[in-house]
Write a protein that holds these residues in place. Structure first.
Motif, PDB file in Angstrom:
ATOM      1  N   GLU A   8      10.735  -2.398  -1.225  1.00  0.00           N
ATOM      2  CA  GLU A   8       9.476  -2.330  -0.211  1.00  0.00           C
ATOM      3  C   GLU A   8       8.209  -2.335  -0.806  1.00  0.00           C
ATOM      4  O   GLU A   8       7.183  -2.858  -0.376  1.00  0.00           O
ATOM      5  N   ARG A   9       7.990  -1.337  -1.808  1.00  0.00           N
ATOM      6  CA  ARG A   9       6.695  -0.878  -2.365  1.00  0.00           C
ATOM      7  C   ARG A   9       6.251  -1.377  -3.790  1.00  0.00           C
ATOM      8  O   ARG A   9       5.308  -1.186  -4.293  1.00  0.00           O
ATOM      9  N   CYS A  10       7.508  -1.859  -4.509  1.00  0.00           N
ATOM     10  CA  CYS A  10       7.327  -2.227  -5.906  1.00  0.00           C
ATOM     11  C   CYS A  10       6.170  -3.282  -5.943  1.00  0.00           C
ATOM     12  O   CYS A  10       6.201  -4.383  -5.232  1.00  0.00           O
ATOM     13  N   PRO A  11       5.120  -2.953  -6.679  1.00  0.00           N
ATOM     14  CA  PRO A  11       3.957  -4.052  -6.833  1.00  0.00           C
ATOM     15  C   PRO A  11       4.364  -5.213  -7.518  1.00  0.00           C
ATOM     16  O   PRO A  11       3.558  -6.272  -7.564  1.00  0.00           O
ATOM     17  N   GLN A  12       5.362  -5.303  -8.278  1.00  0.00           N
ATOM     18  CA  GLN A  12       5.653  -6.228  -9.071  1.00  0.00           C
ATOM     19  C   GLN A  12       6.651  -7.225  -8.654  1.00  0.00           C
ATOM     20  O   GLN A  12       7.145  -8.117  -9.468  1.00  0.00           O
ATOM     21  N   GLY A  13       7.280  -6.846  -7.573  1.00  0.00           N
ATOM     22  CA  GLY A  13       8.334  -7.832  -7.004  1.00  0.00           C
ATOM     23  C   GLY A  13       9.531  -7.667  -8.143  1.00  0.00           C
ATOM     24  O   GLY A  13      10.377  -8.693  -8.066  1.00  0.00           O
ATOM     25  N   ARG A  44       1.496   5.517 -10.267  1.00  0.00           N
ATOM     26  CA  ARG A  44       0.954   4.608  -8.890  1.00  0.00           C
ATOM     27  C   ARG A  44       1.730   5.349  -7.691  1.00  0.00           C
ATOM     28  O   ARG A  44       2.776   5.316  -7.551  1.00  0.00           O
ATOM     29  N   VAL A  77       9.837   5.422  -7.969  1.00  0.00           N
ATOM     30  CA  VAL A  77      10.390   6.932  -8.196  1.00  0.00           C
ATOM     31  C   VAL A  77       9.716   7.590  -7.054  1.00  0.00           C
ATOM     32  O   VAL A  77      10.582   8.490  -6.255  1.00  0.00           O
ATOM     33  N   SER A  78       8.443   7.779  -6.667  1.00  0.00           N
ATOM     34  CA  SER A  78       8.058   8.577  -5.661  1.00  0.00           C
ATOM     35  C   SER A  78       8.510   8.076  -4.243  1.00  0.00           C
ATOM     36  O   SER A  78       8.332   8.640  -3.428  1.00  0.00           O
ATOM     37  N   SER A  79       8.919   6.736  -4.149  1.00  0.00           N
ATOM     38  CA  SER A  79       9.506   6.137  -3.023  1.00  0.00           C
ATOM     39  C   SER A  79      10.903   6.609  -2.695  1.00  0.00           C
ATOM     40  O   SER A  79      11.393   6.524  -1.685  1.00  0.00           O
ATOM     41  N   THR A 123       6.014   3.672  -8.797  1.00  0.00           N
ATOM     42  CA  THR A 123       5.882   3.650  -7.389  1.00  0.00           C
ATOM     43  C   THR A 123       7.475   3.917  -6.821  1.00  0.00           C
ATOM     44  O   THR A 123       7.417   4.554  -5.818  1.00  0.00           O
ATOM     45  N   SER A 169       3.214   6.197  -4.346  1.00  0.00           N
ATOM     46  CA  SER A 169       3.984   5.340  -3.380  1.00  0.00           C
ATOM     47  C   SER A 169       3.413   5.461  -2.044  1.00  0.00           C
ATOM     48  O   SER A 169       3.414   4.505  -1.273  1.00  0.00           O
ATOM     49  N   ARG A 200      -3.093  -6.125  -8.845  1.00  0.00           N
ATOM     50  CA  ARG A 200      -1.894  -6.035  -9.730  1.00  0.00           C
ATOM     51  C   ARG A 200      -0.906  -5.877  -8.853  1.00  0.00           C
ATOM     52  O   ARG A 200       0.262  -5.186  -9.238  1.00  0.00           O
ATOM     53  N   ASP A 201      -0.801  -6.479  -7.706  1.00  0.00           N
ATOM     54  CA  ASP A 201       0.155  -6.248  -6.684  1.00  0.00           C
ATOM     55  C   ASP A 201       0.515  -7.657  -6.018  1.00  0.00           C
ATOM     56  O   ASP A 201       0.000  -7.995  -5.177  1.00  0.00           O
ATOM     57  N   VAL A 202       1.822  -7.877  -6.168  1.00  0.00           N
ATOM     58  CA  VAL A 202       2.264  -9.207  -5.631  1.00  0.00           C
ATOM     59  C   VAL A 202       2.605  -9.062  -4.449  1.00  0.00           C
ATOM     60  O   VAL A 202       2.700 -10.196  -3.555  1.00  0.00           O
ATOM     61  N   THR A 203       2.689  -7.762  -3.640  1.00  0.00           N
ATOM     62  CA  THR A 203       3.094  -7.815  -2.366  1.00  0.00           C
ATOM     63  C   THR A 203       2.202  -8.122  -1.365  1.00  0.00           C
ATOM     64  O   THR A 203       2.212  -8.432  -0.336  1.00  0.00           O
ATOM     65  N   GLU A 209       0.941   1.955   3.322  1.00  0.00           N
ATOM     66  CA  GLU A 209       1.379   3.280   2.871  1.00  0.00           C
ATOM     67  C   GLU A 209       0.206   4.252   2.504  1.00  0.00           C
ATOM     68  O   GLU A 209       0.597   5.484   2.289  1.00  0.00           O
ATOM     69  N   LEU A 211       8.125  14.503 -10.014  1.00  0.00           N
ATOM     70  CA  LEU A 211       7.449  14.023  -8.911  1.00  0.00           C
ATOM     71  C   LEU A 211       6.077  14.890  -8.571  1.00  0.00           C
ATOM     72  O   LEU A 211       6.340  16.179  -9.136  1.00  0.00           O
ATOM     73  N   GLU A 264       4.949   9.746  -8.636  1.00  0.00           N
ATOM     74  CA  GLU A 264       5.443  10.077  -9.825  1.00  0.00           C
ATOM     75  C   GLU A 264       4.368  10.361 -10.881  1.00  0.00           C
ATOM     76  O   GLU A 264       3.526   9.616 -11.020  1.00  0.00           O
TER      77      GLU A 264
END
Ligand SMILES: Cc1cc2nc3c(=O)[nH]c(=O)nc-3n(C[C@H](O)[C@H](O)[C@H](O)COP(=O)(O)OP(=O)(O)OC[C@H]3O[C@@H](n4cnc5c(N)ncnc54)[C@H](O)[C@@H]3O)c2cc1C
Ligand code: SF4
Ligand code: SF4
Ligand code: SF4
Ligand code: SF4
Lengths: 796, 146
Positions: free
Chosen positions: B73-78, A471, B29-31, B27, A473, A406-409, A357, A495, A488
């Motif tokens: 899809e984008r949330c870094p904390q699941g 952060r 919000v802007s998504s 994240t 998006s 800090r990103d579980v994805t 992204e 925004l 945001e």
């Protein structure tokens, strides 16, 4: 070392053949024990047990008069076993082992009964029950003592040489420290030059020093030091052995330039017609096919990129009589022997392309922080000009924080710890280069926790850097390939779309991609993120769990330079301890193999967290390296053929304890197996804290919950135990032996299912709980619950 | 002044424990397409509100979510904000704070099996466009059970 001889020079060996002559010493511990337990009655009881030839009680057994009495009695009564009923063995076992050995008895012929922490302190108001329990506990210790065997600690000599893997700032620091202490150091580096990540940095936070200016002299010193053998282009091929005596083979890739003959003149470079991208400059600059990695490289030697070389041999011509170029060079293996290993393989930066992204690798003007580090560096590809890919000067910059952290994805839930400050540093450098630049930093939280960090953050705000909490998006590309950051603003709740000339992704730190291979070769564990695991997170932060192997720098976890160097010096001094002593002692609690019975099934090998027991592929028999063994006993419990015996915790000894514990009223007792490090210590803490619980519990100490085999559990049920309770360190990571508890869990849960079939008892009779050394109250609560359950069973 | 309603917070967290993972990065919000095209819709603030036990999060604004899944899809904390919002909608329905139009629509679907009914209004429109009239369809209720 596979089969070490047991020395027989000390006394006590005869005890193996002689009939046991046991002396029992009951301690009052002032009023601590004597105030609750009737010590005289227990002494009378003990004196009537088979093989007990002497029993007495004493006010303070650990004090000099108490110890003198033991020594005197050993001589007078010709004792060959000693049982001391007193406090926890975790308190005074070393004291009493020492005491009996001063009287000529092998220290492993002493056994303790814990009648204080596990009895008088937790049953203060149940004096009679406590006295009965003390009889059981003494009976159990006496029973075990009949089967005790004299054991010897092993002494392993330690070679005074170290292998350091990785030549980043941490590896270099560790190498220099040890070399300065006078030890021989082999420093191997995978890349053609040393310095690691730090060599690529322009300035370093928080001091804003020029990175290569402070690092350069250190690197030169490494190259020059008489005690350091530096091997670049080199990786570990094979490691055998154990603390003190590692045998290592390393592999060196050819450079096709003979190091000793190359003068570093660079005439070959001028004639080479082929251009290749520079890895050091993150592909932002090109080099010739024959090149030195970068101008300040140590060692400053040329090498040929043979993947791209067209074999025109112009370089060899230019080199002429110096004859430094040798296209026939082959991979080289080097062997050496060392006593200790320091692992300093460091970190990679997170691969920004994984976060699509943000458009890294897609949009021209999205870069990551190491690349940008090269862009601001005066010695870098743009000569320090803040140029975009289209050659235009950038004026508006955006830093995106926490990319890949800090990103579980992407599986990295941790904070990398350096990127906040690094972006602040880079933002300040931008302002230095282009005072009217507009610089945004988009962040979730700013982490500025170390000396000088918060001050730098303050200065950055004073310099006019714009911090926006939020952060982003995603990034999209606008006109002129300008990255537009979409986020945001969390503080205003609105925004923002911010057009910039260049976006910089603050990538986090991930373990070196070689860490897996190194960990497998050295048999050291890693955490779920792939960082090396330390022996203890607080108290042994630079020791790996494997003896003789230490961790320096950011391979253990992301660190800044200062912390990397600190850990490197710590690792060097830890490694120096065994080398300075010249030997290490290994406790006699080791394994015996009845090799005839071994089928080579490999269960022990899979169980052992230290690679101490392995099946030889040729002989199909288990082979054991005592110096690697930590004495958990997990392999013993896993072996399906009863091939293995754990010295000092043999099946025979533990079964004798079970017999004694259940000799009277077995139906009224809960039999507990507790691991030495967590649950036994938790029970001790319950005692120290005077948490009261009901008396019908009998604890048998094992080194690890992994030692509790199906055989022992079923034996306890056969002897009439109503409830068997297996306890250990918390799952998954508290185990003192890395993974014994995980195996215990598998085994006990399987046995719970099979209990109706195997013991004709409901599954619930076998319990499994994790109790830490700090959970005395939890231990006491569990006992209360279990005893309630026991009473309910007995009522039925 | 922000006050935490511990009672409602507890209830929400029991049902939606993943809420606790949110670290308010924005994240989502802007998504968010609802935020972009309709405006003043913030998954982050909904989550914050839920964490504070603020019953206001169940208000009809909740139904602006376009169910596009971009935040998940984008949330870094699941946290999976989209799913969280759906679960909040469930709570809202139970508390009877669902917007009337949603309620009507779901009633029609439950009653007839159709999302759109052919009624007089539809036929009037058709007539105006010069299309022929169609007969209202039978309820599909029997199909639903069959
Ligand atoms: C973008 C970025 C900016 C930073 N800026 C700063 C800063 O301004 N200030 C600061 O204090 N810190 C900063 N840091 C952190 C700093 O880079 C690290 O603290 C430091 O580099 C760690 O040193 P190290 O020796 O542990 O690891 P590294 O520097 O990674 O060195 C490891 C070395 O081991 C070698 N190696 C790896 N595997 C093997 C193997 N199997 N065999 C042989 N060799 C191997 C590698 O090639 C490398 O040379 C930054 C980090 C990043 C990512
Ligand atoms: S032989 Fe290869 S390295 Fe040498 S000059 Fe030719 S291309 Fe360059
Ligand atoms: S140091 Fe800052 S940028 Fe890096 S992971 Fe931690 S919070 Fe994110
Ligand atoms: S499993 Fe434990 S006892 Fe067995 S060899 Fe390995 S360290 Fe030693
Ligand atoms: S993206 Fe996830 S963590 Fe960030 S504010 Fe939204 S729900 Fe919370």
């Amino acid at each position: 070392m596979t089969k070490s001889k047991k020395s027989t020079k000390k006394t006590g060996i005869k005890a193996e053949k002689e009939e046991p002559r046991i002396g029992v010493f009951i301690c009052h511990c002032g009023k601590n024990i004597g105030g609750v337990i009737d010590c005289e009655e227990v002494t009378n009881y003990a004196s009537k047990l088979p093989n007990v030839v002497y029993a007495s009680h004493n006010f303070y057994t650990c004090a000099d008069p108490g110890q003198n009495e033991i020594k005197k009695s050993i001589k007078e009564h010709n004792l060959n076993r000693v049982v001391i009923a007193a406090c926890s063995p975790k308190m005074h076992e070393p004291t009493f082992r020492n005491c009996v050995s001063e009287a000529g008895l092998n220290p492993y012929l002493m056994e303790m009964a814990n009648i204080r922490e596990h009895d008088s302190w937790v049953h203060i108001r149940e004096k009679e029950d406590a006295t009965e329990k003390a009889k059981d506990l003494v009976g159990m210790a006496v029973a075990k003592s009949r089967y005790l065997k004299p054991l010897e600690d092993f002494v392993v000599p330690v070679k005074k040489a170290t292998l350091v893997i990785g030549g980043g700032v941490a590896g270099c620091q560790a190498a220099l420290d040890l070399a300065d202490m006078g030890y021989k150091v082999y420093l191997i580096e995978r890349e053609p030059s040393i310095g690691g990540r730090m060599a690529q940095l322009d300035k370093t936070f928080p001091t804003m020093d020029c990175s290569i200016c402070i690092l350069g002299p250190k690197l030169v010193e490494v190259g020059r030091h008489k005690n350091i053998t530096l091997m670049t282009n080199t990786t570990v091929e094979k490691v055998d052995g154990y603390i003190g005596n590692f045998k290592v083979i390393v592999k060196t890739k050819p450079k096709y330039v003979i190091e000793e003959k190359c003068t570093g003149c660079g005439e070959c470079v001028d004639v080479c017609p082929v251009y290749v991208p520079s890895k050091f400059e993150r592909n932002l600059k090109s080099l010739k096919a024959i090149h030195a990695p970068f101008p300040q490289a140590v060692p400053l030697r040329y090498e040929i990129d043979t993947d791209n070389c067209i074999k025109c041999y112009k370089c060899a011509e230019a080199c002429g009589d110096r004859r430094a170029i040798d296209f026939t060079q082959k991979e080289k293996l080097t062997k050496f022997e060392i006593g200790t290993i320091i692992v300093a393989t460091g970190c990679n930066s997170f691969d920004a392309a994984k976060k699509q992204e943000y458009g890294y690798g897609i949009y021209d003007n999205v870069v990551e922080s190491i690349e940008f580090e090269r862009i601001v560096c005066a010695g870098g590809p743009t000569g320090g000009e803040l140029l975009r890919r289209d050659g235009k000067h950038a004026k508006r910059f955006a830093f995106i924080q926490c990319v890949g952290s800090r990103d579980v994805t992407c599986g990295n839930e941790y904070c990398s710890g350096v990127c906040c400050l690094n972006s602040i540093k880079l933002a300040m450098l931008i302002k230095e280069h282009v005072p009217d630049a507009i610089v945004y930093i988009f962040y979730i939280d700013i982490r500025a926790f170390s000396k000088g960090f918060e001050e730098l953050y303050t200065r950055a705000r004073e310099e006019g850097i714009i911090f926006i909490k939020g952060r982003p998006s995603h990034i999209k590309e606008g006109r002129d390939k300008n990255p537009i950051v979409i986020t945001e603003n969390v503080l205003t709740g609105e925004l923002m779309e911010v057009e910039t000339d260049m976006a910089i992704l603050a990538v986090g730190m991930t373990p070196s991609e070689t860490a897996k291979d190194v960990a497998e070769k050295l048999h050291i564990p890693r955490n779920t993120n792939g960082f090396y695991l330390e022996a203890h997170p607080k108290l042994r932060p630079v020791d790996s769990p494997a003896d003789g192997i230490y961790l320096a720098g950011s391979g253990e976890f992301p660190k800044d330079i200062k912390d990397s160097v600190t850990s490197a010096s710590a690792a060097a001094s830890r490694a120096a301890i065994p080398m300075n002593k010249g030997k290490v002692n290994i406790e006699g609690i080791t394994i015996r193999i009845d090799i005839e019975k071994c089928t080579g099934c490999g269960s022990c090998e899979r169980a052992c967290p230290y690679g101490a027991i392995r099946v030889n592929k040729n002989t199909k028999k288990a082979e054991y390296t005592v110096a690697k063994c930590h004495g958990c006993g997990t392999c013993v419990a896993e072996c399906p053929f009863g091939v293995l015996t754990q010295n000092h915790f043999t099946d025979e000894q533990i079964m004798a304890q079970i017999d004694a514990a259940l000799s009277s009223n077995p139906k009224e007792k809960v039999l507990c197996f507790a691991c030495n490090w967590c649950s036994y210590a938790g029970a001790d803490l319950a005692g120290v804290s005077r948490f009261q619980y009901p008396p019908p519990i009998r604890i048998i100490r094992v080194m690890c919950s992994g030692r509790v085999s199906e055989k022992l559990v079923l034996y306890a049920f056969k002897k009439g135990a109503q409830i068997v309770w297996v306890t250990g360190c918390h799952i998954p990571s508290d185990c003192h032996y890395i993974s014994g508890n995980v195996l215990a869990k598998k085994r006990i849960e399987r046995l719970q299912k099979e209990l109706p079939k195997k013991a004709n008892l409901p599954s619930e009779r076998l319990k499994l709980n994790w109790i830490s050394a700090a959970e005395g109250n939890i231990f006491a609560n569990y006992v209360k619950e279990l005893v309630n359950e026991l009473n309910a069973i007995n009522k039925k | 002044m922000t006050r935490i309603n511990f009672e409602f917070r507890k209830k929400v967290l029991e049902e939606i424990p993943e809420l606790k993972k949110c670290f308010q990065c924005g994240t989502c919000v802007s998504s968010c397409y609802a935020e972009k095209y309709i405006g003043s819709y913030s998954p982050r603030k909904k989550i914050l509100g839920a964490l504070y036990g603020d019953k206001e999060v169940l208000s009809k604004e909740l139904w602006k979510c376009a169910t596009c899944n971009a935040c998940d899809e984008r949330c870094p904390q699941g946290v999976n904000p989209y799913e969280v919002l759906t679960k909040l909608k469930n709570i809202a329905v139970r508390e009877n704070i669902c917007p009337e139009s949603f309620r009507e629509k779901s009633d029609i679907i439950i009653e007839t099996g159709y999302a759109f009914l052919i009624d007089e209004k539809v036929n009037n429109n058709r007539k105006a466009l010069g299309l022929k009239e169609i007969k209202p369809k039978e309820s599909l209720r029997f199909v639903k059970n069959g």
